[in-house]
Design a protein around this motif. Structure first.
Motif, PDB file in Angstrom:
ATOM      1  N   LEU A 142      12.833  -2.133   6.410  1.00  0.00           N
ATOM      2  CA  LEU A 142      12.962  -0.739   6.791  1.00  0.00           C
ATOM      3  C   LEU A 142      11.871   0.051   6.073  1.00  0.00           C
ATOM      4  CD1 LEU A 142      16.848  -0.245   6.479  1.00  0.00           C
ATOM      5  CD2 LEU A 142      15.541  -0.530   8.584  1.00  0.00           C
ATOM      6  N   SER A 143      11.120   0.817   6.830  1.00  0.00           N
ATOM      7  CA  SER A 143      10.040   1.622   6.233  1.00  0.00           C
ATOM      8  C   SER A 143      10.340   3.095   6.426  1.00  0.00           C
ATOM      9  CB  SER A 143       8.690   1.267   6.866  1.00  0.00           C
ATOM     10  OG  SER A 143       8.701   1.542   8.253  1.00  0.00           O
ATOM     11  N   MET A 144      10.108   3.876   5.346  1.00  0.00           N
ATOM     12  CA  MET A 144      10.305   5.325   5.381  1.00  0.00           C
ATOM     13  C   MET A 144       8.936   5.999   5.354  1.00  0.00           C
ATOM     14  SD  MET A 144      13.541   6.376   5.413  1.00  0.00           S
ATOM     15  CE  MET A 144      13.507   7.942   4.559  1.00  0.00           C
ATOM     16  N   TRP A 145       8.748   6.971   6.252  1.00  0.00           N
ATOM     17  CA  TRP A 145       7.466   7.656   6.380  1.00  0.00           C
ATOM     18  C   TRP A 145       7.677   9.149   6.189  1.00  0.00           C
ATOM     19  CZ3 TRP A 145       3.071   4.699   7.351  1.00  0.00           C
ATOM     20  CH2 TRP A 145       3.309   3.379   7.720  1.00  0.00           C
ATOM     21  N   ASN A 146       6.729   9.767   5.479  1.00  0.00           N
ATOM     22  CA  ASN A 146       6.724  11.209   5.270  1.00  0.00           C
ATOM     23  C   ASN A 146       5.570  11.808   6.048  1.00  0.00           C
ATOM     24  OD1 ASN A 146       6.475  13.908   4.102  1.00  0.00           O
ATOM     25  ND2 ASN A 146       7.904  13.145   2.545  1.00  0.00           N
ATOM     26  N   LEU A 147       5.826  12.927   6.731  1.00  0.00           N
ATOM     27  CA  LEU A 147       4.785  13.514   7.566  1.00  0.00           C
ATOM     28  C   LEU A 147       3.626  14.075   6.745  1.00  0.00           C
ATOM     29  CD1 LEU A 147       6.832  15.344  10.353  1.00  0.00           C
ATOM     30  CD2 LEU A 147       6.037  12.995  10.260  1.00  0.00           C
ATOM     31  N   MET A 189      12.505   6.941   9.698  1.00  0.00           N
ATOM     32  CA  MET A 189      12.690   5.555   9.265  1.00  0.00           C
ATOM     33  C   MET A 189      12.435   4.628  10.441  1.00  0.00           C
ATOM     34  SD  MET A 189      16.121   3.768   7.655  1.00  0.00           S
ATOM     35  CE  MET A 189      16.021   4.751   6.164  1.00  0.00           C
ATOM     36  N   CYS A 190      11.775   3.499  10.174  1.00  0.00           N
ATOM     37  CA  CYS A 190      11.479   2.483  11.196  1.00  0.00           C
ATOM     38  C   CYS A 190      12.099   1.148  10.808  1.00  0.00           C
ATOM     39  CB  CYS A 190       9.971   2.315  11.373  1.00  0.00           C
ATOM     40  SG  CYS A 190       9.088   3.804  11.844  1.00  0.00           S
ATOM     41  N   GLU A 248       3.730  -4.768  10.993  1.00  0.00           N
ATOM     42  CA  GLU A 248       4.900  -5.391  11.614  1.00  0.00           C
ATOM     43  C   GLU A 248       5.316  -4.647  12.877  1.00  0.00           C
ATOM     44  OE1 GLU A 248       6.295  -8.165  10.828  1.00  0.00           O
ATOM     45  OE2 GLU A 248       5.060  -8.510   9.053  1.00  0.00           O
ATOM     46  N   ALA A 249       5.831  -5.399  13.810  1.00  0.00           N
ATOM     47  CA  ALA A 249       6.273  -4.811  15.075  1.00  0.00           C
ATOM     48  C   ALA A 249       7.461  -3.881  14.847  1.00  0.00           C
ATOM     49  CB  ALA A 249       6.659  -5.917  16.063  1.00  0.00           C
ATOM     50  N   ILE A 250       7.507  -2.826  15.646  1.00  0.00           N
ATOM     51  CA  ILE A 250       8.558  -1.829  15.522  1.00  0.00           C
ATOM     52  C   ILE A 250       9.640  -2.103  16.567  1.00  0.00           C
ATOM     53  CG2 ILE A 250       9.091   0.626  15.828  1.00  0.00           C
ATOM     54  CD1 ILE A 250       6.370   1.269  14.727  1.00  0.00           C
ATOM     55  N   GLN A 306       8.318   4.252   1.274  1.00  0.00           N
ATOM     56  CA  GLN A 306       9.356   3.320   0.833  1.00  0.00           C
ATOM     57  C   GLN A 306       9.492   2.202   1.856  1.00  0.00           C
ATOM     58  OE1 GLN A 306      13.205   5.057   0.332  1.00  0.00           O
ATOM     59  NE2 GLN A 306      14.150   3.195  -0.435  1.00  0.00           N
ATOM     60  N   VAL A 307       9.484   0.965   1.395  1.00  0.00           N
ATOM     61  CA  VAL A 307       9.721  -0.215   2.227  1.00  0.00           C
ATOM     62  C   VAL A 307      10.799  -1.054   1.548  1.00  0.00           C
ATOM     63  CG1 VAL A 307       8.755  -2.306   3.252  1.00  0.00           C
ATOM     64  CG2 VAL A 307       7.364  -0.232   3.099  1.00  0.00           C
TER      65      VAL A 307
END
Length: 1180
Positions: free
Chosen positions: A267-272, A259-260, A244-246, A280-281
């Motif tokens: 909303l998507s959560m990203w961990n490095l 978070m994006c 999906e486009a950001i 998490q979405v």
């Protein structure tokens, strides 16, 4: 200092007199009439050209078409960018500054140099600008124009001089803020993504450095690709490819996750630690359907992820609602822990910012408010309370709550009026606001020493009136009045032409007349109605008196010109009241149901009126023969006389509002008697009545169309009346089938016969014949009317046509009314004057100006005793006195023989609803209206200043001799003219359609100022421009903003003291100590030297063709402006301290060298002493 010696006696015998009774005056500016006289008038004029200068002072209201938002968390200053290239800077109340990019390009993004007093703007023309905020009027220091790439996103890290700039091609450039040049360090899109990727990632939509490591830059592309770029190693640490486009990205303060927000409402959560997939979405507003899939949602345009030390984190985002309901209001969602709060907004959300105290991204943010920028409003939400109330906005952001249709500006008002209006208006303020202090507390502002009470009144399309306190270049709303409460609400079943015509804005305000001394307020509405209000501190239960005036011209049968030359047109002497007249024979049409009724229905019952302005009288014009009344074009009220006068293109009406009667209701032609200077041609009736009122009652809200800007004006006359007029062309006398002028049907052979009946007590008027004699100048050109719309397509204007575009537009649209016999009453003024040349004492008079440039003086006899005033009738006797000017008359003013302005008589305010005290009965107290005051002025007479659209003249009364004449403009016309007080003197201020602002001395009409202020005249400006005393003026520069200007050199000199300081020296808060264990296990924030990476020594120079550096104009000017303020003092003190420290350092170094040399000398001396201590004399 200039002295004028002018003729007062014998002018009527030595000067040629025109048929109107006034002497023929010279056409040269400031040229006096030549005559001999035994007496001379000495007037010393003190105003000179150096007393005038045009300067913008302050802009009020909501920034029109906002595009961007920024906040300085240390300075507490907020910036708003607009589509027209404007930047609005807001701090504490009083700190309000407007800046404008000369290019006019839309502002895409704003970036504060936090606590540095500077701002970076990125505009749609791919130019970066650096603004200096360390001065009261910010200026551009540097500009950088990108030539080959388009700017899409900018990011400036805290305490960094390197600005990251993302482009549409996907590249990231780096700009040095100090020198405003590009670095040779570039992150190319093809290096940021993998070489195996076949598609372009799209424009850069996000840039941010990692809170954990400033050497890592997070780049977000529109397609959904996210890259963590290692600035030192010049390679990507990781890449994320999402479907999906950001739209936006927000970091957790620890720098381990972000978070994006996406276009599918998720909303998507990203961990490095694991970037293969989001951990998490969520779809905050997406419901799970029966088949297990999430329903489609709108994009989440922006998200901010902020942590709090004592509570759960805040996630704030805009958008994301499901598509299941159409027409849902825009929302801002606040997720706090498991609680989700949806705040509905009145307008679409442009941008928002979560406000935090700390400027460091790697600290706990502790958010306390959300600043939400809407399309037509600005809201700040309090996050410290669970119900999320909003703060009460101290700025006047609601000027446009309903479109502004007219304005009035009053300077140097009575000092008690502002507190009284504020106390009444405070009772009706909204409640439920946050009790905390307004969070934007930046800057400093103090009330200047030279301040006086000022009030601005705005009329709106919904019929509301707003009173604003404009003292000391601020603006605060005092009181709001709704005129629609006077009328009955229209029933839903009402149909017909009336409902169709006034459907949009039936209560829209067209004119405002206010007497601050007597507090009597009068408004003119678009439905041809006038409402008179009185002010009271007490509530009352009263009924509103309604008077109906039949001020309309009926059209008789077809009459040829030859038949009408000797046909009398009698007025009915028995018509002494505004009772409805019998309909004419042609009224037997379906439209006859609309005959002799007003457009709106006044409430006919006793109603409770709260304290404040309470309606007392409503005057309405009636329908005639199924056609609505023409709109009212002029109004004046005098509280000492107790009279109200109104006029339109059909005639004049005078109302006694004390006795609630109509004194005069006459057609304009009837007022002349035998002194009519024109030949009037008869007319045939209109052929097409359907189009008569197509535009007459069009709503005023459509003034703000992007394609066209319109104005309703009633002061239009397009041609001049000269002494060398020619007869009418016979070919042009032919009657066309139907001529349409903006919806008004006109025909050059129709003769209006007046149906208004006059109540003239003490004056007689015989039969009037249609005159066409050899001794009368023929009627050349005139304009009818009153409710005219002028359309000006903005897109069709070029640079060459700007100066005369307004004039050309108006001229081209009225080519079919050259011989219209309707004569609009364009201005009215009650005054103590002389009705005839033979008068020896001044008496109450009504001065009437028309669209043909004619001035009529109507004397009146008003009883002086209060009891007699309530019972005896007022005598109104038109005398036929006529003065002549070129074009439509706009303004009257009166000067005494010393050149001072004569104020109109007025009644001192008294509360009508206060209980009477037996010992002190309430009596009317009149000022400037008594026999003694009249006799004092009788020996000298007075000067009358008359200004039209083309010309200004000064007459001496009672002889009516023209002393001075000045042709103001030939190629354009005057839109607004006022006689104002400036620098303890008076002058005539004019605003022309070509954008020129001019001032003329009085009484000599000597030009003092002529500035081309506006290169293109906007119709909105023409409708709302107004002058006031003290050398100030205002106009509506956009549908939501009000611009105040000054034309006084004195105020321009004092403006720096009146403006607020945007920048105040504040210590930058220190970064929090993270602690040993947290730093050891959580990873310390790594600092690195950007200069080593991006400097010219390491990265080299960027290509010259990529961007062009443009030095700004504000560097030297800013230093000069700052030199006189607090910032200048601090800057000088800081420089002095630096110089002193440098000198002390040098002295310390010299002292150290001397001490070192002294120690060395001492050491050597001691060694020499020890060496020679035990030696004998002969051993040396």
């Amino acid at each position: 200092m200039k002295k004028f010696r002018k003729v007062l006696d014998g002018l009527t015998t030595s000067s040629p007199v025109n048929p109107g009774g006034s002497p023929v005056c010279g056409s040269a500016a400031g040229t006096p009439s030549t005559a001999l006289t035994p007496r001379e008038l000495e007037i010393q004029e003190t105003l000179m050209s150096e007393h005038f200068q045009i300067c913008k002072t302050v802009r009020h209201g909501f920034p029109y078409q906002p595009t961007a938002l920024a906040f300085d968390p240390v300075q507490k200053i907020l910036a708003i960018g607009t589509r027209s290239g404007g930047v609005r800077l807001l701090g504490r109340p009083g700190v309000d500054c407007h800046c404008q990019h000369e290019s006019g390009a839309a502002v895409l993004q704003l970036q504060f140099l936090i606590n540095e007093g500077a701002l970076v703007t990125a505009c749609a023309d791919d130019t970066l600008h650096l603004w200096n905020l360390r001065q009261r009027r910010p200026a551009i220091l540097h500009s950088l124009k990108f030539n080959r790439e388009r700017i899409t996103f900018c990011h400036l890290p805290f305490q960094s001089k390197w600005l990251y700039v993302g482009t549409e091609r996907g590249n990231t450039h780096i700009v040095n803020i100090e020198s405003f040049v590009l670095s040779g360090y570039v992150i190319m899109w093809n290096k940021a993504i993998e070489l195996s990727t076949k598609t372009h990632p799209g424009p850069v939509v996000h840039l941010s450095d990692s809170p954990k490591d400033e050497g890592k830059l997070l780049i977000g592309f529109e397609s959904g690709t996210i890259v963590m770029w290692d600035l030192r190693a010049k390679r990507a640490d990781f890449r994320i490819y999402y479907d999906e486009a950001i739209h936006s990205v927000s970091w957790h303060h620890e720098g381990r996750q972000f978070m994006c927000s996406h276009s599918d409402g998720s909303l998507s959560m990203w961990n490095l630690r694991n970037t293969a997939k989001p951990f998490q979405v969520t779809f905050p507003h997406g419901k799970t359907q029966r088949d297990g899939r999430k329903e489609s949602c709108k994009p989440i345009l922006k998200v901010e992820y902020k942590t709090s030390r004592n509570s759960d984190a805040f996630v704030v985002f805009s958008g994301g609602l499901s598509y299941d309901k159409a027409g849902r209001r825009p929302t801002l969602t606040i997720m706090h822990g498991k609680a989700i709060t949806v705040l509905e907004m009145d307008y679409p959300i442009v941008d928002f910012l979560v406000l935090c105290d700390t400027p460091y991204l790697n600290e706990v943010q502790e958010p306390y408010a959300v600043a939400v920028l809407l399309e037509k409003d600005f809201v700040v939400v309090d996050l410290s309370q669970s119900n999320f109330p909003i703060f009460e906005n101290p700025y006047p952001m609601d000027i446009h709550e309903s479109p502004v249709t007219c304005t009035a500006y009053f300077a140097d008002c009575p000092p008690d009026i502002i507190p009284v209006l504020y106390s009444i208006g405070a009772k009706h303020k909204k409640t439920g606001y946050s009790h905390k202090e307004w969070p934007l507390r930046g800057g400093t502002w103090t009330v200047g020493s030279q301040t006086y009470p000022e009030i601005i009144i705005t009329g709106h399309a919904d019929g509301s009136i707003k009173f604003w306190d404009a003292t000391a270049i601020t603006l605060q709303m005092l009181y709001k009045l709704k005129t629609s409460k006077v009328f009955e609400k229209p029933k839903s079943g009402d149909v017909g032409r009336s409902a169709e015509l006034v459907e949009e804005d039936p209560y829209a305000i067209q004119m405002i007349n206010w007497c601050p001394q007597s507090r009597i307020f009068c408004v003119v509405g678009i439905s041809a109605h006038v409402i008179l209000y009185r002010f009271s501190k007490h509530d009352a239960n009263t009924a509103i008196t309604s008077l109906e005036v039949r001020l309309q011209c009926e059209m008789e049968d077809v009459i040829s010109p030859s038949d009408t030359e000797n046909t009398p047109c009698f007025s009915d002497p028995s018509g002494l009241s505004p009772q409805p007249q019998p309909p004419s024979p042609r009224s037997h049409t379906p439209d006859s149901v609309r005959d002799s009724i007003p457009r709106l229905k006044v409430k006919d019952r006793t109603i409770r009126m709260p304290p404040g302005y309470q309606a007392e009288l409503v005057v309405q014009l009636l329908w005639v023969d199924g056609e609505p009344p023409q709109q009212i074009t002029s109004l004046d009220l005098n509280s000492a006389y107790g009279l109200l006068a109104l006029g339109n293109c059909n005639g004049l009406a005078v109302v006694d509002y004390l006795q609630k009667t109509i004194l005069l209701c006459m057609n304009t032609l009837e007022l002349y008697g035998s002194a009519d200077p024109f030949q009037r041609l008869t007319r045939s009736p209109r052929k097409n009545r359907q189009s008569t009122s197509d535009f007459c009652m069009r709503g005023l809200s459509n003034f703000y169309s992007d394609s066209k800007k319109r104005i309703r004006t009633s002061y239009q006359s397009l041609t001049e009346l000269s002494d060398n007029q020619v007869s009418l062309d016979p070919e042009r006398s032919k009657s066309p089938t139907s001529d349409h002028v903006n919806g008004h049907c006109t025909s050059p052979t129709s003769q209006p016969c007046p149906t208004g009946r006059a109540r003239v007590l003490g004056g007689t008027e015989g039969p009037r014949l249609a005159r066409r004699g050899a001794g009368r100048p023929p009627f050349r050109k005139a304009q009818s009317a009153a409710c005219m719309e002028v359309s000006l397509p903005v897109s069709s204007l070029t640079e060459e046509s700007r100066d005369n575009s307004f004039s050309r537009s108006r001229s081209s649209s009225v080519s079919s009314i050259d011989r219209e016999t309707k004569e609009a009453v364009t201005t009215l003024q009650f005054a103590e004057s002389y009705g005839c040349k033979s008068d020896t004492l001044p008496t109450p008079c009504l001065w009437v100006g028309t669209s043909l440039g004619l001035v009529l003086i109507i004397p009146m006899s008003i009883p002086m005793d209060e009891q007699e005033r309530q019972e005896d009738p007022v005598t109104v006797a038109p005398t036929g006195t006529v003065l002549m000017l070129k074009s439509s008359v706009l303004r009257f003013a009166f000067l005494d023989c010393g050149g001072a302005l004569i104020n109109s008589p007025y009644e001192v305010w008294r509360d009508q609803h206060v209980p009477d005290v037996p010992d002190r009965p309430r009596k009317r107290k009149l000022v400037n209206f008594s026999p003694s005051s009249s006799q004092e002025a009788s020996g000298d007479g007075h000067l009358a200043v008359v200004c039209s659209e083309k010309q200004a003249k000064v007459f001496f009364m009672p002889s009516q001799a023209c002393l001075f004449v000045h042709n103001i403009t030939e190629s354009s016309f005057v839109l607004r003219a006022d006689v104002v007080s400036v620098c303890n003197s008076v002058c005539l201020a004019c605003f022309c359609a070509n954008g020129h602002i001019m001032t003329l001395s009085l009484p000599s009409l000597r030009p003092l100022l002529d500035v081309n202020y506006l290169p293109l005249t906007d119709m909105r400006i023409a409708r709302t421009f107004c002058f006031t005393n003290g050398g100030q003026a205002l106009y509506l520069c956009s549908p939501t903003e009000m611009q105040r200007i000054t034309y006084s050199q004195e105020m321009c000199d004092n403006l720096q003291e009146m403006l607020g300081e945007l920048f105040t020296p504040i210590e930058t808060p220190e970064a929090q100590n993270r602690g040993f264990l947290k730093g050891f296990f959580g990873g310390n924030t790594q600092n690195f030297d950007r200069e080593e990476l991006f400097g010219e020594a390491a990265a080299g120079k960027a290509s010259r063709s990529l961007a062009q550096h443009i030095p700004g104009q504000g560097g030297l000017e800013g230093m000069k402006a700052a030199a006189g303020g607090v910032v200048g003092e601090l800057a000088r003190a800081r420089i002095a301290l630096d110089e002193r420290g440098q000198r002390l350092g040098e002295l310390e170094e010299r002292t150290a060298l001397m001490m070192s040399s002294a120690d060395t000398f001492s050491k050597h001396a001691h060694e020499l002493m020890l060496k020679c201590k035990d030696k004998k004399w002969y051993q040396f």
